[in-house]
Design a protein around this motif. Structure first.
Motif, PDB file in Angstrom:
ATOM      1  N   ALA A  15       0.829  -1.207   0.000  1.00 25.68           N
ATOM      2  CA  ALA A  15       0.000   0.000   0.000  1.00 25.68           C
ATOM      3  C   ALA A  15       0.865   1.259   0.000  1.00 25.68           C
ATOM      4  CB  ALA A  15      -0.928  -0.004   1.209  1.00 25.68           C
ATOM      5  N   LYS A  16       1.962   1.242   0.750  1.00 26.46           N
ATOM      6  CA  LYS A  16       2.872   2.394   0.771  1.00 26.46           C
ATOM      7  C   LYS A  16       3.481   2.625  -0.611  1.00 26.46           C
ATOM      8  CE  LYS A  16       4.325   1.985   5.608  1.00 26.46           C
ATOM      9  NZ  LYS A  16       5.468   1.670   6.493  1.00 26.46           N
ATOM     10  N   ILE A  17       3.956   1.551  -1.212  1.00 24.36           N
ATOM     11  CA  ILE A  17       4.567   1.662  -2.539  1.00 24.36           C
ATOM     12  C   ILE A  17       3.539   2.143  -3.559  1.00 24.36           C
ATOM     13  CG2 ILE A  17       5.598   0.329  -4.435  1.00 24.36           C
ATOM     14  CD1 ILE A  17       6.907  -1.409  -2.216  1.00 24.36           C
ATOM     15  N   GLY A  18       2.332   1.595  -3.496  1.00 18.81           N
ATOM     16  CA  GLY A  18       1.279   2.033  -4.413  1.00 18.81           C
ATOM     17  C   GLY A  18       0.930   3.496  -4.223  1.00 18.81           C
ATOM     18  N   GLY A  19       0.870   3.942  -2.980  1.00 17.02           N
ATOM     19  CA  GLY A  19       0.579   5.350  -2.711  1.00 17.02           C
ATOM     20  C   GLY A  19       1.669   6.270  -3.224  1.00 17.02           C
ATOM     21  N   ILE A  20       2.906   5.889  -2.995  1.00 16.31           N
ATOM     22  CA  ILE A  20       4.026   6.716  -3.463  1.00 16.31           C
ATOM     23  C   ILE A  20       4.055   6.770  -4.986  1.00 16.31           C
ATOM     24  CG2 ILE A  20       6.547   6.821  -3.605  1.00 16.31           C
ATOM     25  CD1 ILE A  20       6.563   5.704  -0.710  1.00 16.31           C
ATOM     26  N   THR A  21       3.876   5.625  -5.643  1.00 17.36           N
ATOM     27  CA  THR A  21       3.917   5.620  -7.107  1.00 17.36           C
ATOM     28  C   THR A  21       2.725   6.346  -7.720  1.00 17.36           C
ATOM     29  OG1 THR A  21       2.881   3.433  -7.173  1.00 17.36           O
ATOM     30  CG2 THR A  21       5.283   3.521  -7.274  1.00 17.36           C
ATOM     31  N   ALA A  22       1.659   6.525  -6.971  1.00 15.66           N
ATOM     32  CA  ALA A  22       0.522   7.290  -7.480  1.00 15.66           C
ATOM     33  C   ALA A  22       0.680   8.784  -7.203  1.00 15.66           C
ATOM     34  CB  ALA A  22      -0.769   6.784  -6.841  1.00 15.66           C
ATOM     35  N   VAL A  23       1.223   9.137  -6.043  1.00  9.07           N
ATOM     36  CA  VAL A  23       1.299  10.544  -5.643  1.00  9.07           C
ATOM     37  C   VAL A  23       2.431  11.293  -6.335  1.00  9.07           C
ATOM     38  CG1 VAL A  23       1.787  12.043  -3.666  1.00  9.07           C
ATOM     39  CG2 VAL A  23       0.137  10.222  -3.447  1.00  9.07           C
ATOM     40  N   VAL A  24       3.592  10.670  -6.483  1.00  8.19           N
ATOM     41  CA  VAL A  24       4.742  11.372  -7.057  1.00  8.19           C
ATOM     42  C   VAL A  24       4.466  11.869  -8.478  1.00  8.19           C
ATOM     43  CG1 VAL A  24       7.155  11.114  -7.769  1.00  8.19           C
ATOM     44  CG2 VAL A  24       6.424  10.325  -5.522  1.00  8.19           C
TER      45      VAL A  24
END
Length: 104
Positions: A15-24
């Protein structure tokens, strides 16, 4: 029980990786085109500086600038130099060596 904790940790990390790859990319798309490269370059340079330069001693006048460069370079959490410091600190004090008498 450990298997359930492992699955939970994997799910949290995913979930952290998915959030970062979506937000950046979303954040970079909000920056006008010529400036997005400048912002990315500043982040890369600050990250490189923070990784290459050791942290200043506590109370130094360079502590605040170092922390600022470190945060801009996204060098927090489990970054490589922070991880190394945590591992070294967890191993305890280094045994003193006798430099005056090499036979001891």
């Amino acid at each position: 029980m450990a298997d359930a904790q492992t699955k939970k940790a994997v799910a949290v990390n995913a979930a952290k990786i998915g959030g970062i790859t979506a937000v950046v990319p979303l954040l970079f798309s909000a920056i006008p085109e010529p400036w997005s490269s400048v912002v990315a370059g500043v982040i890369l340079v600050c990250g490189g500086i923070a990784a290459a330069v050791p942290a200043p001693p506590v109370g130094s006048k360079w502590t605040l600038p170092y922390k600022l460069v470190s945060v801009i370079g996204l060098n927090f959490g489990w970054a490589a130099n922070h991880l190394g410091a945590r591992v070294n600190a967890s191993q305890g004090a280094v045994a003193p060596t006798n430099t005056t008498n090499p036979k001891n």
